[in-house]
Design a protein around this motif. Structure first.
Motif, mmCIF file in Angstrom:
data_model
loop_
_atom_site.group_PDB
_atom_site.id
_atom_site.type_symbol
_atom_site.label_atom_id
_atom_site.label_comp_id
_atom_site.label_asym_id
_atom_site.label_seq_id
_atom_site.Cartn_x
_atom_site.Cartn_y
_atom_site.Cartn_z
ATOM 1 N N PRO A 1 9.120 38.518 -36.508
ATOM 2 C CA PRO A 1 8.510 39.449 -37.463
ATOM 3 C C PRO A 1 8.546 38.948 -38.908
ATOM 4 O O PRO A 1 7.561 39.127 -39.642
ATOM 5 C CB PRO A 1 9.348 40.722 -37.289
ATOM 6 N N ALA A 2 9.651 38.322 -39.324
ATOM 7 C CA ALA A 2 9.735 37.831 -40.707
ATOM 8 C C ALA A 2 8.723 36.723 -40.961
ATOM 9 O O ALA A 2 8.189 36.597 -42.074
ATOM 10 C CB ALA A 2 11.147 37.333 -41.001
ATOM 11 N N VAL A 3 8.454 35.915 -39.959
ATOM 12 C CA VAL A 3 7.466 34.840 -40.096
ATOM 13 C C VAL A 3 6.066 35.435 -40.208
ATOM 14 O O VAL A 3 5.262 35.014 -41.049
ATOM 15 C CB VAL A 3 7.555 33.877 -38.900
ATOM 16 N N ILE A 4 5.769 36.420 -39.369
ATOM 17 C CA ILE A 4 4.457 37.069 -39.404
ATOM 18 C C ILE A 4 4.231 37.726 -40.758
ATOM 19 O O ILE A 4 3.157 37.605 -41.367
ATOM 20 C CB ILE A 4 4.349 38.100 -38.266
ATOM 21 N N ALA A 5 5.267 38.395 -41.274
ATOM 22 C CA ALA A 5 5.148 39.069 -42.565
ATOM 23 C C ALA A 5 4.950 38.057 -43.690
ATOM 24 O O ALA A 5 4.121 38.271 -44.595
ATOM 25 C CB ALA A 5 6.386 39.916 -42.825
#
Length: 323
Positions: A250-254
Motif C-alpha cells: 500500500p505505501a508503494v501504491i500511495a
C-alpha cells in the motif's frame, strides 16, 4: 568492455565522475564495484535470453541501455546457454566503458525439468570462467560472482555439490591472480558466508532483497561498513509464487500515485535511497520498461514518503514477518 586488475573494491560513492565513458549522465548517479566507477542503475541481462529469435532487436536494446547511461551489465554463461553473453559481446564496444559482471556456480541443463544444474566444484567454477571469457570475448572479466546455493529460492546443493566456501574462494583467488577475473563477488550467500569471505577481498554481494524482502538487512549493513557493493536481485519481488511483490505494498501504491510514477519505479528508487552502496541491475526485454527503470534514478523521495516505505512489513518466503 572494460576489465580491471584491481581486486580491492569500494561500494560507496565518493568523488566519482558524473558521466559515463560515452559522455552520458550516469543512470541513478555514480557508484563503485571492483575498483570501477559505474552508474548505480545497471542492467541485468537474464531476460535477454527471451529474445533469442530477435538478435538484432536484442543488440538494439543493449545499445539503448548504454545511451541511457548504463555502464554495468550483469550476465552469466548459463543465461540462454551462452546466447546472452554472445549478444553482449556483439552489442558492446570497448569505448562504451561498460563493466561486465558475470557469475559462476551453475551450468545450463537443456531439456531438464529445471534449466540449470549446480556446478559448485572448483573445477566446474574454473571451466565456467573459461566459458564466460570465450563467449564474452574478453581476456579478463571485471567481476565474477560466486553463486552459492545456500539460500532460497532456487537451486540447492546436494551430494558432491556441497563444497566448502574456502575451497571455492581459493579457486576464485587463483583466477584473480592469473588475471582471468578482476574481482570476486558473492551471490546467494549467508551472512556467515560473507564474513568468512572478507579476507579474500569481496567486490560485491548479490542477494534476494527488496522493500518487501529485507531479511538481509544485517548483511547490507556489513557490506556498507566494508565498502562492498550491494546488488539486490529480484528487486521488485514476485519472481516466485510465495514471494511478495513490491508493487502490491500500500505505501508503494500511495507513493507512486503521489509522485506520478509507477510502483516499480518507487521500489527501485527506495533501494537507491536506502543504502549508498546499492547498485541496481533491473532486467527487462522491453525498451519502454528499460527507460522507466532508468528514470527511477531521478525519482526524489521526501522524508515522509521514505518513512512510510520504511514501515512496510517484509514477510519472508515462509510467510513470517521480517519487519
Amino acid at each position: 568492455m572494460t576489465a580491471t586488475p584491481t581486486p580491492a573494491s569500494t561500494g560507496t560513492p565518493t568523488s566519482t565522475p558524473a558521466l559515463t565513458a560515452t559522455g552520458v549522465p550516469r543512470a541513478g548517479g555514480a557508484g563503485r564495484i571492483g575498483g570501477s566507477t559505474v552508474s548505480r542503475i545497471g542492467y541485468g541481462a537474464m531476460q535477454v535470453g527471451r529474445l533469442r529469435e530477435d538478435r538484432k532487436g536484442t543488440i538494439a536494446l543493449l545499445r539503448r541501455a548504454v545511451e541511457l547511461g548504463v555502464d554495468h551489465v550483469d550476465t552469466a554463461q548459463f543465461y540462454g546457454d551462452g546466447f546472452v553473453n554472445e549478444v553482449i559481446r556483439d552489442a558492446l564496444r570497448p569505448e562504451d566503458g561498460v563493466v561486465v559482471v558475470s557469475k559462476v556456480g551453475a551450468d545450463p541443463n537443456p531439456g531438464g525439468a529445471v534449466p540449470l544444474r549446480p556446478a559448485q566444484r572448483p573445477g566446474e567454477l574454473r571451466a565456467s570462467v573459461e566459458d564466460n571469457l570465450r563467449t564474452l570475448g574478453l581476456d579478463r572479466i571485471p567481476v565474477v560472482n560466486l553463486r552459492r546455493l545456500d539460500t532460497r529460492p532456487g537451486l540447492r546443493a546436494e551430494g558432491d555439490q556441497v563444497v566448502d566456501l574456502d575451497d571455492q574462494l581459493a579457486l576464485m583467488t587463483a583466477l584473480r591472480d592469473e588475471g582471468k577475473i578482476g574481482a570476486i563477488g558473492l551471490s546467494g550467500v549467508t551472512l556467515e558466508g560473507v564474513r568468512q569471505a572478507l579476507p579474500a577481498g569481496i567486490a560485491c554481494v548479490q542477494n534476494l532483497y527488496s522493500l518487501v524482502s529485507r531479511g538481509d538487512e544485517e548483511m547490507l549493513r556489513l557490506c556498507a561498513e566494508q565498502r562492498i557493493a550491494w546488488i539486490p536481485f529480484f528487486p521488485l519481488g514476485g519472481a516466485f509464487p510465495a514471494m511478495p511483490k513490491v508493487a502490491d505494498a500500500p505505501a508503494v501504491i500511495a507513493a507512486a500515485r503521489s509522485l506520478g510514477a509507477t510502483p516499480a519505479q518507487v521500489g527501485l528508487a527506495w533501494l537507491l535511497h536506502h543504502a549508498p552502496n546499492t547498485l541496481l541491475i533491473p532486467g527487462t526485454a522491453d525498451a519502454g520498461h528499460l527507460e522507466a527503470n532508468i528514470a527511477a534514478g531521478t525519482l526524489a523521495l521526501d522524508e515522509a514518503t521514505l518513512a512510510a516505505l520504511d514501515a512496510t512489513e517484509s514477510p519472508s518466503l515462509d510467510g513470517t514477518t521480517l519487519g
